[in-house]
Design a protein around this motif. Sequence first.
Motif, mmCIF file in Angstrom:
data_model
loop_
_atom_site.group_PDB
_atom_site.id
_atom_site.type_symbol
_atom_site.label_atom_id
_atom_site.label_comp_id
_atom_site.label_asym_id
_atom_site.label_seq_id
_atom_site.Cartn_x
_atom_site.Cartn_y
_atom_site.Cartn_z
ATOM 1 N N LYS A 1 -3.895 -15.795 31.153
ATOM 2 C CA LYS A 1 -4.397 -15.110 29.964
ATOM 3 C C LYS A 1 -4.166 -13.607 30.111
ATOM 4 O O LYS A 1 -4.570 -12.985 31.091
ATOM 5 N N LEU A 2 -3.508 -13.019 29.102
ATOM 6 C CA LEU A 2 -3.207 -11.590 29.122
ATOM 7 C C LEU A 2 -4.153 -10.780 28.260
ATOM 8 O O LEU A 2 -4.363 -9.596 28.504
ATOM 9 N N TYR A 3 -4.706 -11.415 27.220
ATOM 10 C CA TYR A 3 -5.540 -10.681 26.274
ATOM 11 C C TYR A 3 -6.451 -11.668 25.573
ATOM 12 O O TYR A 3 -6.028 -12.772 25.227
ATOM 13 N N ASP A 4 -7.689 -11.276 25.356
ATOM 14 C CA ASP A 4 -8.663 -12.146 24.703
ATOM 15 C C ASP A 4 -9.076 -11.504 23.387
ATOM 16 O O ASP A 4 -9.764 -10.480 23.381
ATOM 17 N N GLY A 5 -8.634 -12.071 22.281
ATOM 18 C CA GLY A 5 -8.968 -11.489 20.988
ATOM 19 C C GLY A 5 -9.224 -12.556 19.949
ATOM 20 O O GLY A 5 -9.290 -13.757 20.249
ATOM 21 N N ARG A 6 -9.370 -12.129 18.713
ATOM 22 C CA ARG A 6 -9.615 -13.037 17.606
ATOM 23 C C ARG A 6 -8.752 -12.644 16.415
ATOM 24 O O ARG A 6 -8.157 -11.563 16.392
ATOM 25 N N ARG A 7 -8.722 -13.518 15.441
ATOM 26 C CA ARG A 7 -8.117 -13.171 14.170
ATOM 27 C C ARG A 7 -9.119 -12.375 13.341
ATOM 28 O O ARG A 7 -10.328 -12.597 13.434
ATOM 29 N N LEU A 8 -8.567 -11.487 12.517
ATOM 30 C CA LEU A 8 -9.397 -10.697 11.613
ATOM 31 C C LEU A 8 -8.833 -10.808 10.202
ATOM 32 O O LEU A 8 -7.623 -10.989 10.009
ATOM 33 N N LEU A 9 -9.710 -10.693 9.215
ATOM 34 C CA LEU A 9 -9.291 -10.647 7.821
ATOM 35 C C LEU A 9 -9.042 -9.188 7.459
ATOM 36 O O LEU A 9 -9.935 -8.349 7.603
ATOM 37 N N VAL A 10 -7.818 -8.888 6.989
ATOM 38 C CA VAL A 10 -7.461 -7.495 6.726
ATOM 39 C C VAL A 10 -6.720 -7.385 5.394
ATOM 40 O O VAL A 10 -6.156 -8.359 4.880
#
Length: 312
Positions: free
Chosen positions: A170-179
Amino acid sequence: MEIENTAELRLLIECARGGSLTAASRELGITPAAASAMLKKLEARLGVRLAERSTRALRLTEAGERLRDYAQRALELLDEGLAVMSEHEGEASGGKSRGAEVLRGRIRVSASSDLTRRIVLPLLDGFLDRHPGVELQLNVGDALQDVVRDEVDLALRYGELADSRLVARKLYDGRRLLVASPEYLRRHGRPAHPGELAHHDCIRFKIGDRLERVWRFWRRDALQSPPLDVTVAGRRTADDGGIAHQWALEGRGLTYKSELDIRDSLASGALVEVMPEWVGRPMPLHALLPSQRFLPRRLQALVDHLAEGLRR
């Protein structure tokens, strides 16, 4: 069972690459008859058919593909080892100073379009500047590649992983965002709840034959609660994340993107987060490797470099 020499391995690799014994023999500097005899001898010794032949073409069998994959990695490790020994010899004779990491060889990388152009490309350039002996082959696209079958050394992929054959970091832990862009929100209003997305033009994403029709949301302050699924629609669908990003920047609609891909657009104000009290699906970024058994130093060094760059 054993391999008598590296020429047999190189023959198998060139047969797969060129699609014929003639092409393989040309690359190896031998006659087609000698190449054919070498392949037959290898098959007889291993007791398995490695290739299906016709008058004009050659195709590796499943066993041949499997051996070719190991052969490719074994030869790359051997080439790297010889390069390291050469550097050590140069150091001993007063050449390059000790302690400098010398990496050589080819790395085949696959990554999605938006991630590559906005985040990964500068990191890859920095790695190549630091290691002039490394050659990069970059495949950019949002279609998922088979890391083993498509001869990819490193694939950068978002989301949860289902293929247990692969080694993942795992290189990065993120989420999707509504933009959306400020211009879109000025013209169409800002939704206050996911349920209001039915009244908006949503830019959807397609991977292969699968169209994303449902966007999933969690309240930011209640991530352990059940999510809210919303069916969305819109006039624009793309199989390229970069195009979806560009449409959002132009005010064409709302989109649902990994926060890593849109980080710069959010920082500049070109896009703004809509409904910041809600977040989308988890979107961890992984480095996928076909095997941990044969892991060249150059590949491990690149994964470390990407991980450090994304942390920064």
